[in-house]
Write a protein that holds these residues in place. Sequence first.
Motif, PDB file in Angstrom:
ATOM      1  N   VAL A  17       1.009  -1.316   0.418  1.00 40.28           N
ATOM      2  CA  VAL A  17      -0.311   0.322   0.075  1.00 40.28           C
ATOM      3  C   VAL A  17       0.601   1.400  -0.215  1.00 40.28           C
ATOM      4  O   VAL A  17       0.586   2.450  -1.352  1.00 40.28           O
ATOM      5  N   PRO A  18       1.700   1.399   0.883  1.00 41.85           N
ATOM      6  CA  PRO A  18       2.290   2.439   1.213  1.00 41.85           C
ATOM      7  C   PRO A  18       3.465   2.779  -0.140  1.00 41.85           C
ATOM      8  O   PRO A  18       3.389   3.686  -0.864  1.00 41.85           O
ATOM      9  N   VAL A  19       4.397   1.856  -0.992  1.00 40.75           N
ATOM     10  CA  VAL A  19       4.762   2.121  -2.271  1.00 40.75           C
ATOM     11  C   VAL A  19       4.109   2.420  -3.400  1.00 40.75           C
ATOM     12  O   VAL A  19       4.261   2.848  -4.083  1.00 40.75           O
ATOM     13  N   CYS A  20       3.146   1.507  -3.407  1.00 42.13           N
ATOM     14  CA  CYS A  20       1.397   2.275  -4.829  1.00 42.13           C
ATOM     15  C   CYS A  20       1.236   3.116  -4.649  1.00 42.13           C
ATOM     16  O   CYS A  20       0.788   4.216  -5.184  1.00 42.13           O
ATOM     17  N   CYS A  21       1.465   4.048  -3.360  1.00 43.74           N
ATOM     18  CA  CYS A  21       0.713   5.005  -3.439  1.00 43.74           C
ATOM     19  C   CYS A  21       1.875   6.610  -3.782  1.00 43.74           C
ATOM     20  O   CYS A  21       1.946   7.467  -3.612  1.00 43.74           O
ATOM     21  N   ALA A  22       3.053   5.773  -2.897  1.00 40.14           N
ATOM     22  CA  ALA A  22       4.260   6.920  -3.314  1.00 40.14           C
ATOM     23  C   ALA A  22       4.338   6.735  -5.211  1.00 40.14           C
ATOM     24  O   ALA A  22       4.550   7.951  -6.117  1.00 40.14           O
ATOM     25  N   SER A  23       4.032   5.679  -5.989  1.00 43.07           N
ATOM     26  CA  SER A  23       4.016   5.424  -7.365  1.00 43.07           C
ATOM     27  C   SER A  23       2.979   5.640  -8.053  1.00 43.07           C
ATOM     28  O   SER A  23       3.354   6.853  -9.297  1.00 43.07           O
ATOM     29  N   TYR A  24       1.570   6.633  -6.950  1.00 42.02           N
ATOM     30  CA  TYR A  24       0.579   7.078  -7.405  1.00 42.02           C
ATOM     31  C   TYR A  24       0.905   8.675  -7.899  1.00 42.02           C
ATOM     32  O   TYR A  24       1.128   9.350  -8.588  1.00 42.02           O
ATOM     33  N   PHE A  83       2.721  11.995   0.784  1.00 37.41           N
ATOM     34  CA  PHE A  83       2.090  12.328   1.999  1.00 37.41           C
ATOM     35  C   PHE A  83       0.990  11.340   2.414  1.00 37.41           C
ATOM     36  O   PHE A  83       1.311  10.417   3.471  1.00 37.41           O
ATOM     37  N   ALA A  84       0.446  10.210   1.877  1.00 38.25           N
ATOM     38  CA  ALA A  84      -0.436   9.245   1.747  1.00 38.25           C
ATOM     39  C   ALA A  84       0.253   8.727   1.831  1.00 38.25           C
ATOM     40  O   ALA A  84       0.375   7.078   3.028  1.00 38.25           O
ATOM     41  N   SER A  85       1.254   7.976   1.004  1.00 35.42           N
ATOM     42  CA  SER A  85       2.579   6.898   1.643  1.00 35.42           C
ATOM     43  C   SER A  85       3.258   6.773   2.700  1.00 35.42           C
ATOM     44  O   SER A  85       3.221   5.604   3.319  1.00 35.42           O
ATOM     45  N   VAL A  86       3.439   8.017   3.454  1.00 36.84           N
ATOM     46  CA  VAL A  86       3.804   8.284   4.353  1.00 36.84           C
ATOM     47  C   VAL A  86       2.536   7.976   5.918  1.00 36.84           C
ATOM     48  O   VAL A  86       3.200   7.001   6.778  1.00 36.84           O
ATOM     49  N   VAL A  87       1.963   8.264   6.050  1.00 36.28           N
ATOM     50  CA  VAL A  87       0.491   8.031   6.520  1.00 36.28           C
ATOM     51  C   VAL A  87       0.738   5.878   6.565  1.00 36.28           C
ATOM     52  O   VAL A  87      -0.128   6.188   7.854  1.00 36.28           O
ATOM     53  N   ALA A  88       0.064   5.587   5.449  1.00 38.17           N
ATOM     54  CA  ALA A  88      -0.393   4.211   5.162  1.00 38.17           C
ATOM     55  C   ALA A  88       1.194   3.745   5.389  1.00 38.17           C
ATOM     56  O   ALA A  88       0.037   2.898   6.530  1.00 38.17           O
ATOM     57  N   THR A  99       9.666  13.966   5.248  1.00 40.54           N
ATOM     58  CA  THR A  99       8.757  13.685   4.374  1.00 40.54           C
ATOM     59  C   THR A  99       7.499  14.000   4.491  1.00 40.54           C
ATOM     60  O   THR A  99       6.992  14.859   3.537  1.00 40.54           O
ATOM     61  N   LEU A 100       6.797  14.294   5.945  1.00 39.39           N
ATOM     62  CA  LEU A 100       5.421  14.547   5.511  1.00 39.39           C
ATOM     63  C   LEU A 100       5.232  16.409   5.411  1.00 39.39           C
ATOM     64  O   LEU A 100       4.983  16.979   4.182  1.00 39.39           O
ATOM     65  N   LEU A 101       6.490  16.624   5.981  1.00 40.43           N
ATOM     66  CA  LEU A 101       6.987  18.484   5.814  1.00 40.43           C
ATOM     67  C   LEU A 101       7.184  18.612   4.209  1.00 40.43           C
ATOM     68  O   LEU A 101       6.874  19.709   3.780  1.00 40.43           O
TER      69      LEU A 101
END
Length: 189
Positions: free
Chosen positions: A81-88, A122-127, A161-163
């Motif tokens: 899930v996190p890597v797919c968010c980063a990929s997006y 952002f979603a990648s870090v939160v996920a 990364t969030l910042l």
Amino acid sequence: MKTTLTASTLSGPEVQRLNSAFAWVCALLSVALPLAVLYQLMTTPTEGLLLRAGASLSAVQVAMLDVELWQRLLAVGLGMVPVCCASYGLVCAMRCFSGFSQAEYFSLRTVRYLRGFAAGIFASVVAGFFVSMAISVVLTLGAPAGQRALAVGLGSNELITLLFAGMVWQIAAVMAKAVALAEENAQFV
């Protein structure tokens, strides 16, 4: 020496080549990263997945683990899930740089892609934060009572990364206002 930026310096051949190169790198990484993470998740032993999730178990606890196939597959799925968010986010960055390479600096489409990049990161870090907790629980479900784990961790890399993602989001918001002002001014000419 003072340098003034003009439309010709912003869209020169070197700048366009650099933007095209960034677009290609983002495209490559958007495919390669998920594949690499999938391979790593599939080939890493359960103990390694637990360590990656932040759960450190003793040798006795590891020996007592009884991880079934469904638990392992769920952990792999969650880990993607996190890597797919980063990929997006990388796909959005690719589209943004593609626009830049065509001298499309101030358009709502470019701003939207820049915001998509920020949202994906952002979603990648939160996920990643929640996925780590879920993986530690899923993989220790078969452990005896008192031997199960719930790992929680948030480090400085995640906070930076969030910042960064928040800053890019805000830069995109300022660019959106600039686009709106430019369009408004173009109507008066």
